[in-house]
Design an enzyme around this catalytic site. Structure first.
Site, PDB file in Angstrom:
ATOM      1  N   CYS A 131      72.332  -2.963 -53.168  1.00 35.27           N
ATOM      2  CA  CYS A 131      73.186  -1.857 -52.748  1.00 35.27           C
ATOM      3  C   CYS A 131      72.913  -0.619 -53.599  1.00 35.27           C
ATOM      4  O   CYS A 131      72.324  -0.705 -54.677  1.00 35.27           O
ATOM      5  CB  CYS A 131      74.660  -2.245 -52.880  1.00 35.27           C
ATOM      6  SG  CYS A 131      75.187  -3.529 -51.720  1.00 35.27           S
ATOM      7  N   CYS A 212      73.798  -0.824 -48.009  1.00 36.54           N
ATOM      8  CA  CYS A 212      75.171  -0.931 -48.484  1.00 36.54           C
ATOM      9  C   CYS A 212      75.391  -0.013 -49.685  1.00 36.54           C
ATOM     10  O   CYS A 212      74.434   0.408 -50.350  1.00 36.54           O
ATOM     11  CB  CYS A 212      75.513  -2.377 -48.854  1.00 36.54           C
ATOM     12  SG  CYS A 212      74.356  -3.143 -50.021  1.00 36.54           S
TER      13      CYS A 212
END
Length: 337
Positions: A131, A212
């Protein structure tokens, strides 16, 4: 299955293409600037023109060059072993199985006007990526590579196993014969129903769906339609982003040092991109000519007038208050700049 926040290893891979071949480029009235963003747009155009004249002189050799890449199997399998051995040793992958599933998707299929299904191959690649590090880009290839070389935490499509294995390769099958066609494949840059395009479309979609945290989008403000709905980012990756997984979409617009200065956070197609993000519930930020990106261009083009060193000896480029390169940032939705 990809999971969020897993650690990973990365190795930068040089791409020969100056822009993604499927992206349409606006080249009118854009002067070529070595090392700048226009090089991304113009080089492919010049290559296409050169290739056209060569094709008129030497049709036979050109057709051979347009066939499936010679030795494609040892190249793909070898890159796979290289990746899981040196780039990401923690990845447990059967390289021979990946090749088998790839081959099964291509052979005995028409190379013309066909959308291939590579889902079985992608199912054999349970890769993870982290992420807060995904970088998407459109028509900013040269600068993107310079940027990721300095800001090494970024993670692009070419850092994935699929991007590593199939970078710069061409392939197509034969509808009535088994195996690949090594003599002639149709040009895939102009077709969205081509075996090569089908793979990159699926890879781009997977990359976007797994993004993400905070993500970054790098766009070229020196061309019209910096955000193009027909580009891979505009037609595939943007639609694949999940507002429940992505915290912020951080847009970074950069123009050439000497212009033209066509689009910014508040002007042109980028405003359309922001409207789409708003309508889908994304939080976003937009920065025009980030200082780090301008500095990278000055490193490549130190003779540009906008890159004059300050009298104090500072390494930052000197940019006058009235110069178009002055940094402008737009913040909305309570997001950080």
């Amino acid at each position: 299955m990809q999971t969020r926040g897993q650690p990973c290893f990365r190795l930068k891979i040089p791409w020969r293409l100056e822009k993604r071949p499927w992206e349409e480029a606006s080249v009118a009235a854009v002067p070529l600037q070595q090392g700048g963003l226009q090089a991304d747009v113009m080089s492919s155009f010049q290559t296409s023109v050169f290739g056209f004249f060569i094709s008129q002189l030497c049709i036979g050799p050109l057709r051979a060059q347009l066939g499936t890449t010679a030795n494609i199997k040892p190249i793909v399998v070898g890159r796979c072993y290289n990746y899981i051995t040196l780039v990401n040793p923690g990845l447990r992958i059967d390289c021979e199985e990946i090749w088998t599933r790839f081959e099964e998707s291509v052979v005995l299929q028409s190379p013309f006007n066909t959308t291939l299904d590579y889902h079985q191959m992608f199912h054999a690649i349970p890769q993870t990526w982290p992420c807060n590090r995904c970088l998407f880009w459109s028509k900013t290839r040269s600068l993107m590579h310079s940027y990721t070389a300095v800001e090494r935490h970024f993670w692009t499509l070419e850092d994935t196993l699929v991007g590593f294995m199939f970078n710069d390769l061409v392939w197509c099958g034969q509808e009535k014969h088994s195996g690949f066609d090594f003599s002639s494949c149709p040009p895939w840059a102009a077709s969205r129903r081509h075996p090569v395009y089908s793979l990159w479309r699926q890879a781009s979609q997977n990359f976007a769906e797994m993004a993400c945290g905070n993500i970054t989008v790098l766009l070229n403000g020196s061309i019209s339609n910096a955000f193009n709905r027909k580009s891979m980012f505009g037609s595939v990756e943007l639609d694949g982003l999940d507002p429940c997984r992505v915290d912020y979409v951080n847009i970074r617009v950069v123009t050439n040092l000497q212009g033209p200065f066509r689009e910014s956070c508040s002007k042109g197609s980028i405003a359309d991109l922001i409207q789409i993000l708003r309508s889908r519930g994304f939080r976003w930020t937009c920065t025009h000519n980030d200082e780090a990106l301008v500095t990278l261009q000055c490193v490549q083009n130190p003779e540009q007038s906008s890159c004059r060193r300050c009298a104090s000896g500072s390494t930052r480029p000197h940019v006058g208050l009235n110069h178009p390169q002055i940094r402008v940032a737009v913040k909305t939705e309570g997001g950080p700049i």
